[in-house]
Design an enzyme around this catalytic site. Structure first.
Site, mmCIF file in Angstrom:
data_model
loop_
_atom_site.group_PDB
_atom_site.id
_atom_site.type_symbol
_atom_site.label_atom_id
_atom_site.label_comp_id
_atom_site.label_asym_id
_atom_site.label_seq_id
_atom_site.Cartn_x
_atom_site.Cartn_y
_atom_site.Cartn_z
ATOM 1 N N GLU A 128 1.108 -1.471 -0.068
ATOM 2 C CA GLU A 128 0.280 0.426 0.508
ATOM 3 C C GLU A 128 0.797 1.568 0.130
ATOM 4 O O GLU A 128 0.514 1.968 -0.513
ATOM 5 C CB GLU A 128 -1.064 -0.263 1.204
ATOM 6 C CG GLU A 128 -2.102 1.191 1.705
ATOM 7 C CD GLU A 128 -2.933 1.597 0.301
ATOM 8 O OE1 GLU A 128 -3.606 0.358 -0.053
ATOM 9 O OE2 GLU A 128 -3.019 1.785 -1.211
ATOM 10 N N LYS A 204 5.753 4.439 -9.976
ATOM 11 C CA LYS A 204 4.665 4.441 -8.319
ATOM 12 C C LYS A 204 3.468 3.750 -9.803
ATOM 13 O O LYS A 204 2.730 2.673 -9.601
ATOM 14 C CB LYS A 204 4.726 5.545 -8.305
ATOM 15 C CG LYS A 204 5.260 5.610 -6.806
ATOM 16 C CD LYS A 204 5.217 7.296 -6.386
ATOM 17 C CE LYS A 204 6.213 7.438 -5.058
ATOM 18 N NZ LYS A 204 6.167 8.707 -5.021
HETATM 19 N N1 HSE Z 1 10.090 10.774 -2.725
HETATM 20 C C1 HSE Z 1 9.015 10.700 -2.798
HETATM 21 C C2 HSE Z 1 8.259 11.698 -2.795
HETATM 22 C C3 HSE Z 1 8.672 10.213 -1.293
HETATM 23 O O1 HSE Z 1 8.778 12.751 -3.545
HETATM 24 O O2 HSE Z 1 7.076 12.409 -3.430
HETATM 25 C C4 HSE Z 1 8.542 8.284 -1.790
HETATM 26 O O3 HSE Z 1 7.829 8.448 -2.688
#
Ligand code: HSE
Ligand code: NDP
Length: 427
Positions: A128, A204
């Site tokens: 998640e 992601k």
């Molecule tokens: N480095 C990521 C961001 C956070 O700036 O959204 C970790 O997923």
């Protein structure tokens, strides 16, 4: 009987998980009937772990050793990266422990292997926190929207990039100035490459689209462009002349039987709800065929929000919800990845041109040759890189033709710098 979890990696997220499990242990037990107990915490820094109230006998300085030696029901991998983290996960799965991870980089490279290993060992691999920090977007996609064919996903899923773009837009800062603010506030890493080059967002959207479209999507399947080339002038022109805001948008959608997955600076109408997602906040807009559009918004990073997502996975497996990926994902898919050349959208083109009669006509002629239809054109009367900015938006065109036309235009003697190109998403 308590549900025992081992925590591998006690940095930003891991310490948040220890804190949450310690502070809200009773609350979780009252809600679920399950007591969650920490079996071990592994990290390289003993003092840091002990300062969280963890008993010395539960500390390990070697995560792999801890997984091998300590009996537990689940292992939480919060080391990050694709090295030791992968070994820890594989060892835990082979030992038939459920695994919870926030590691999008690893899932985007080795998701298929690890999911298959979990399935073979009849345990769950939950993730998640890998997308959207504290926002329960994975659960929404996997469970809440299970009855829907997912049509498209739009995500603002990198908080650092969104913070930088917000600073550039609201304060007129350059990219470098805004990055410096992000670093001072502790949002951007000393090496901000993964965030500003769009790679973290690519990890992601790879995770989200694998889940949504039942096809393994790896980082290399994602077309990625970062935000470094954007100038405050482009952001200002987009807003004031065309009514667009600029976001680092992650997009996944099925187009003409192929899956289009991309991350790049995108101009979106100011009235679209994603335009108002500012600062370090994240949002995901997911459209399903029956539900229509749904929106998930919240903090995409940080110790406590991310710990919230990790703990939701721990509780899920503790109460017996071990469903972690759709069955079709394991069966393979013929859905091909769409080539970037085929992407079709309206475009924003900013030329840096000599201020002389006939320049617009020359540009327009080349665009016409490639059958690119101009929607709007304007010249800003400001000095820019030794010339003036000439800006055009187009009607929908293919990226292939845009690239060819821009290549030819950039060879004109009246064009002083490489042209800045940005896709426009009208939704
Ligand atoms: N480095 C990521 C961001 C956070 O700036 O959204 C970790 O997923
Ligand atoms: P940190 O670097 O803060 O934490 C990682 C921890 O693991 C460090 O304390 C590190 O110790 C420790 N570690 C390194 N090697 C080992 C090892 N062999 N055995 C045990 N411990 C080890 O990372 P984050 O907490 O920020 O990130 C963890 C994961 O969560 C990553 O996958 C990240 O992408 C993901 N994530 C992070 C978010 C965030 O907001 N930070 C948000 C969403 C996901 P040392 O510091 O001494 O090297």
């Amino acid at each position: 009987m308590a549900f025992k979890v081992g925590i591998a990696g006690c940095g930003t997220v891991g310490s948040g998980v220890v804190k949450l499990l310690t502070e809200n242990c009773k609350l979780i037990e009252e809600r679920t009937g399950k007591k969650i107990e920490i079996a071990f915490v592994a990290d390289l820094n003993k003092d840091k772990v002990l300062s969280l109230g963890v008993k010395p006998e539960k500390f390990f300085d070697d995560a792999l050793k801890a997984v091998k030696e300590v009996e537990c029901d689940a292992v939480v991998e919060l080391i990050g990266g694709t090295g030791i983290a992968k070994e820890v996960i594989k060892e835990a799965l082979k030992r038939k422990r459920h695994v919870i991870t926030a590691n999008k980089a690893l899932l985007a490279s080795s998701g298929q292997e690890l999911f298959n290993l979990a399935k073979e060992n009849k345990v769950s691999l939950k993730y998640e926190a890998s997308v959207g920090g504290g926002i329960p977007v994975i659960k929404a996609l996997r469970e809440g929207l299970i009855g829907n064919r997912i049509e498209r996903i739009y995500g603002i899923i990198n908080g650092t990039a969104n913070f930088i773009l917000t600073q550039m837009s609201q304060k007129g800062l350059s990219f470098d100035e805004a990055l410096k603010v992000a670093q001072e506030k502790g949002y951007a890493e000393a090496d901000p490459t993964l965030d500003v080059e769009g790679i973290d967002a690519a990890h992601k959207i790879a995770v989200l689209s694998s889940l949504a479209f039942c096809r393994w999507v790896k980082t290399e399947d994602v077309y990625v462009k970062g935000i470094k080339e954007l100038t405050p002038l482009d952001i200002e022109i987009a807003r004031e002349e065309f009514g667009y805001s600029v976001k680092l948008l992650a997009i996944a959608k099925e187009v003409e039987g192929a899956l289009e997955v991309r991350v790049h600076p995108t101009m979106i109408p100011e009235e679209n709800i994603l335009s108002s997602v500012n600062g370090v906040f994240n949002a995901c807009l997911i459209k399903g065929d029956f539900v229509g559009e749904t929106l998930y918004y919240g903090k995409g990073a940080g110790s406590e929000p991310t710990a919230s997502a990790v703990v939701s996975d721990i509780v899920d497996v503790a109460v017996g919800n071990t469903f972690f990926a759709p069955e079709c994902l394991f069966k393979g898919s013929n859905l091909r990845i769409r080539e970037p050349d085929q992407f079709t959208s309206s475009f924003y083109l900013r030329f840096t041109a000599v201020d002389r009669p006939g320049v617009l006509a020359k540009i327009a002629q080349i665009l016409g040759k490639y059958e690119i239809s101009i929607k709007m054109a304007l010249q800003k009367g400001v000095a820019f890189n030794g010339g003036v900015p000439v800006v055009m938006t187009t009607h929908p065109a293919r990226k292939r033709e845009i690239n060819l036309a821009v290549k030819e235009i950039d060879q004109l003697s009246v064009i002083l710098k490489p042209t800045f190109v940005c896709m426009i998403e009208e939704f």
